[in-house]
Design a protein around this motif. Structure first.
Motif, PDB file in Angstrom:
ATOM      1  N   GLY A   1      -0.074   4.990   7.303  1.00 17.73           N
ATOM      2  CA  GLY A   1       0.689   6.052   6.641  1.00 17.73           C
ATOM      3  C   GLY A   1       0.358   7.449   7.154  1.00 17.73           C
ATOM      4  O   GLY A   1       1.259   8.233   7.461  1.00 17.73           O
ATOM      5  N   HIS A   2      -0.938   7.755   7.273  1.00 17.77           N
ATOM      6  CA  HIS A   2      -1.306   9.101   7.728  1.00 17.77           C
ATOM      7  C   HIS A   2      -1.055   9.264   9.225  1.00 17.77           C
ATOM      8  O   HIS A   2      -0.575  10.306   9.669  1.00 17.77           O
TER       9      HIS A   2
ATOM     10  N   ASN B   1     -15.433   0.159  13.981  1.00 14.67           N
ATOM     11  CA  ASN B   1     -15.861   0.871  12.788  1.00 14.67           C
ATOM     12  C   ASN B   1     -15.849   2.379  13.063  1.00 14.67           C
ATOM     13  O   ASN B   1     -16.275   2.808  14.137  1.00 14.67           O
ATOM     14  N   PHE B   2     -15.433   3.165  12.081  1.00 14.54           N
ATOM     15  CA  PHE B   2     -15.402   4.613  12.328  1.00 14.54           C
ATOM     16  C   PHE B   2     -16.796   5.209  12.511  1.00 14.54           C
ATOM     17  O   PHE B   2     -16.947   6.322  12.993  1.00 14.54           O
TER      18      PHE B   2
ATOM     19  N   GLY C   1     -12.113   3.735   1.624  1.00 14.26           N
ATOM     20  CA  GLY C   1     -11.945   2.547   0.783  1.00 14.26           C
ATOM     21  C   GLY C   1     -11.031   1.520   1.416  1.00 14.26           C
ATOM     22  O   GLY C   1     -10.932   1.427   2.635  1.00 14.26           O
ATOM     23  N   TRP C   2     -10.372   0.772   0.545  1.00 12.47           N
ATOM     24  CA  TRP C   2      -9.614  -0.385   1.014  1.00 12.47           C
ATOM     25  C   TRP C   2      -8.254  -0.396   0.347  1.00 12.47           C
ATOM     26  O   TRP C   2      -8.101   0.099  -0.764  1.00 12.47           O
TER      27      TRP C   2
ATOM     28  N   THR D   1       0.559   5.201   0.694  1.00 13.00           N
ATOM     29  CA  THR D   1      -0.366   6.161   1.293  1.00 13.00           C
ATOM     30  C   THR D   1      -0.599   7.293   0.299  1.00 13.00           C
ATOM     31  O   THR D   1       0.343   7.949  -0.143  1.00 13.00           O
TER      32      THR D   1
ATOM     33  N   GLU E   1      -9.832   1.005  12.786  1.00 16.35           N
ATOM     34  CA  GLU E   1      -9.568   0.049  11.702  1.00 16.35           C
ATOM     35  C   GLU E   1     -10.472  -1.164  11.903  1.00 16.35           C
ATOM     36  O   GLU E   1     -10.480  -1.761  12.973  1.00 16.35           O
ATOM     37  N   VAL E   2     -11.232  -1.515  10.856  1.00 15.40           N
ATOM     38  CA  VAL E   2     -12.126  -2.676  10.975  1.00 15.40           C
ATOM     39  C   VAL E   2     -11.465  -3.988  10.569  1.00 15.40           C
ATOM     40  O   VAL E   2     -11.956  -5.056  10.902  1.00 15.40           O
TER      41      VAL E   2
ATOM     42  N   ASP F   1      -9.137   8.273   4.932  1.00 18.55           N
ATOM     43  CA  ASP F   1      -8.629   7.874   3.606  1.00 18.55           C
ATOM     44  C   ASP F   1      -9.481   6.663   3.217  1.00 18.55           C
ATOM     45  O   ASP F   1      -9.184   5.539   3.606  1.00 18.55           O
TER      46      ASP F   1
ATOM     47  N   HIS G   1       0.812  -1.212   0.000  1.00 21.36           N
ATOM     48  CA  HIS G   1       0.000   0.000   0.000  1.00 21.36           C
ATOM     49  C   HIS G   1       0.847   1.265   0.000  1.00 21.36           C
ATOM     50  O   HIS G   1       1.763   1.418   0.789  1.00 21.36           O
TER      51      HIS G   1
ATOM     52  N   GLN H   1      -5.791  -5.526   0.966  1.00 18.77           N
ATOM     53  CA  GLN H   1      -7.111  -6.053   1.332  1.00 18.77           C
ATOM     54  C   GLN H   1      -7.859  -6.537   0.103  1.00 18.77           C
ATOM     55  O   GLN H   1      -8.483  -7.585   0.122  1.00 18.77           O
TER      56      GLN H   1
ATOM     57  N   THR I   1      -9.260   5.729   9.286  1.00 19.62           N
ATOM     58  CA  THR I   1      -8.976   4.581   8.409  1.00 19.62           C
ATOM     59  C   THR I   1      -7.486   4.245   8.480  1.00 19.62           C
ATOM     60  O   THR I   1      -6.725   4.586   7.573  1.00 19.62           O
ATOM     61  N   PHE I   2      -7.082   3.561   9.521  1.00 20.49           N
ATOM     62  CA  PHE I   2      -5.653   3.372   9.803  1.00 20.49           C
ATOM     63  C   PHE I   2      -4.900   2.639   8.692  1.00 20.49           C
ATOM     64  O   PHE I   2      -3.828   3.070   8.276  1.00 20.49           O
ATOM     65  N   GLY I   3      -5.417   1.506   8.219  1.00 19.34           N
ATOM     66  CA  GLY I   3      -4.722   0.729   7.178  1.00 19.34           C
ATOM     67  C   GLY I   3      -3.341   0.324   7.634  1.00 19.34           C
ATOM     68  O   GLY I   3      -3.175  -0.333   8.663  1.00 19.34           O
ATOM     69  N   SER I   4      -2.307   0.738   6.901  1.00 23.69           N
ATOM     70  CA  SER I   4      -0.948   0.467   7.387  1.00 23.69           C
ATOM     71  C   SER I   4      -0.370   1.697   8.074  1.00 23.69           C
ATOM     72  O   SER I   4       0.844   1.773   8.293  1.00 23.69           O
TER      73      SER I   4
HETATM   74  C1  LIG Z   1      -7.309   3.267   1.941  1.00 24.40           C
HETATM   75  S1  LIG Z   1      -7.001   2.406   3.401  1.00 24.40           S
HETATM   76  C2  LIG Z   1      -6.188   3.579   4.410  1.00 24.40           C
HETATM   77  C3  LIG Z   1      -4.747   3.562   4.225  1.00 24.40           C
HETATM   78  C4  LIG Z   1      -3.974   4.361   5.235  1.00 24.40           C
HETATM   79  N1  LIG Z   1      -4.238   5.775   5.153  1.00 24.40           N
HETATM   80  C5  LIG Z   1      -2.502   4.075   5.048  1.00 24.40           C
HETATM   81  O1  LIG Z   1      -1.748   4.995   4.785  1.00 24.40           O
HETATM   82  O2  LIG Z   1      -2.120   2.911   5.154  1.00 24.40           O
HETATM   83  C6  LIG Z   1      -8.546   2.400   4.199  1.00 24.40           C
HETATM   84  C7  LIG Z   1      -8.537   1.609   5.489  1.00 24.40           C
HETATM   85  O3  LIG Z   1      -9.718   1.917   6.200  1.00 24.40           O
HETATM   86  C8  LIG Z   1     -10.276   0.754   6.724  1.00 24.40           C
HETATM   87  N2  LIG Z   1     -11.712   1.007   6.805  1.00 24.40           N
HETATM   88  C9  LIG Z   1     -12.593   1.112   5.782  1.00 24.40           C
HETATM   89  N3  LIG Z   1     -13.814   1.388   6.248  1.00 24.40           N
HETATM   90  C10 LIG Z   1     -13.701   1.475   7.596  1.00 24.40           C
HETATM   91  C11 LIG Z   1     -14.629   1.754   8.630  1.00 24.40           C
HETATM   92  N4  LIG Z   1     -15.915   1.981   8.361  1.00 24.40           N
HETATM   93  N5  LIG Z   1     -14.174   1.796   9.906  1.00 24.40           N
HETATM   94  C12 LIG Z   1     -12.853   1.573  10.178  1.00 24.40           C
HETATM   95  N6  LIG Z   1     -11.934   1.273   9.231  1.00 24.40           N
HETATM   96  C13 LIG Z   1     -12.353   1.241   7.953  1.00 24.40           C
HETATM   97  C14 LIG Z   1      -9.911  -0.326   5.746  1.00 24.40           C
HETATM   98  O4  LIG Z   1      -9.886  -1.576   6.382  1.00 24.40           O
HETATM   99  C15 LIG Z   1      -8.540   0.121   5.273  1.00 24.40           C
HETATM  100  O5  LIG Z   1      -7.533  -0.472   6.022  1.00 24.40           O
END
Ligand SMILES: C[S@@+](CC[C@H](N)C(=O)[O-])C[C@H]1O[C@@H](n2cnc3c(N)ncnc32)[C@H](O)[C@@H]1O
Length: 302
Positions: A33-34, A76-77, A100-101, A6, A50-51, A98, A4, A105, A28-31
């Motif tokens: 980056g932000h 969930n956010f 989406g996915w 960011t 992060e879900v 941020d 991924h 994922q 939206t933590f993901g990995s």
């Molecule tokens: C595009 S990625 C974010 C990437 C992150 N900014 C990074 O730099 O790695 C979106 C993340 O948000 C999470 N996500 C999506 N919908 C969510 C929700 N409703 N609640 C919490 N996390 C969510 C996804 O699982 C995914 O890991």
């Protein structure tokens, strides 16, 4: 290792303009980056949502000097109100979402990629969700299916009715189980085997799969709730940065901004010649072509 990138990392955190001793939300933590960009710039705390459980496990196994500044929560956010109250946080200094996915994922969750024909048609990014994609395909009524493909993927008129009818024909013989079943329905409904253009075929598959993913994961309802519920926690003058990736997300953000600008509760910051959002730079596009659909919306709480 995570594939991924960011998106719009520098621009987003420049706009967020974090300061020391602040509390920021990364929805939206993901990995991360932000989140890591915030805590590497200022001495602040990030509450991150992060879900997707594997992203949580990945964070826990990370050895990073700034990790203690991030409180990562597997919720969930859309639950932002409850989570912040549970943490006894009344005010926050800014928020990043941020949407989406991530690519990881999209490749690892069963049913999200139309190219993985043998995957289960599941699409749940969180195992707590009860209904998966095949349940919808097997049980939703004609009207429900029609609404899903119109609302979440802009299939209207003839395209919508052909798609819905082909789904119903398929399930009158057997149940939807695997990705290949839905791919077969797309092929039949839109005669995709006859279409030479790879991008036209991709466009159809991607939109059909996206519609179901958005529905299964309740993405639009969650986004609307995040935007509205976070308002009561944002300090006056604090900023929210939302990165959208498709027209459905964009519509929700724009409609929210429209309503709450009129109520004098927010003011849009991200104005450009393209509209009320910013796009990634050419340099970023060269590095990560997937960022081409990203749009950054920034607003300030009044
Ligand atoms: C595009 S990625 C974010 C990437 C992150 N900014 C990074 O730099 O790695 C979106 C993340 O948000 C999470 N996500 C999506 N919908 C969510 C929700 N409703 N609640 C919490 N996390 C969510 C996804 O699982 C995914 O890991």
């Amino acid at each position: 290792m995570s594939k991924h990138f960011t998106v719009l990392k520098k621009e987003t955190i420049d706009f967020l303009n974090p300061h020391d001793d602040g509390i920021y939300v990364d929805a939206t933590f993901g990995s991360g980056g932000h989140s890591f960009e915030i805590v590497s710039r200022v001495d602040s705390k990030v509450i991150a949502f992060e879900v997707h459980e594997p992203s949580i496990v990945d964070f826990q196994s990370k050895d990073h000097t700034l990790k203690s500044k991030i409180c990562l929560i597997n919720r969930n956010f859309s639950e932002i109100k409850n989570v912040l109250r549970e943490l006894q946080i009344n005010l926050i200094d800014g928020l990043v979402a941020d949407l989406g996915w991530s690519l990881d994922q999209l490749e690892s969750v069963q049913g999200l990629s139309y190219q993985k024909l043998n995957d289960d048609l599941d699409m749940r990014l969180n195992s707590n969700l009860l209904v998966c994609a095949r349940d919808i395909l097997n049980a939703a009524s004609k009207d429900e299916l029609s609404e899903i493909f119109a609302r979440y993927a802009d299939f209207f008129g003839k395209d919508n009715s052909i798609l819905v009818q082909t789904i119903r024909n398929f399930r009158s013989n057997r149940l939807f189980l695997h990705v290949r079943d839905l791919v077969q329905v797309c092929d039949r409904a839109f005669n995709l085997k006859e279409i030479k253009s790879k991008s036209r075929r991709h466009n159809i598959y991607a939109r059909v799969f996206q519609a179901l993913r958005v529905k299964v994961n309740e993405e639009y309802e969650n986004l609307e709730k995040l935007l509205v519920d976070s308002l009561e926690f944002l300090k006056s003058g604090s900023r929210v940065c939302v990165i959208s990736f498709h027209s459905g997300e964009e519509k929700i953000v724009k409609s929210f901004l429209d309503r709450y600008t009129r109520k004098n509760q927010v003011s849009v910051i991200s104005k450009s010649s393209d509209g009320i959002f910013l796009r990634p730079s050419v340099d970023e596009l060269i590095q990560n072509l997937r960022s081409r659909s990203a749009k950054l919306f920034v607003y300030e709480k009044l």
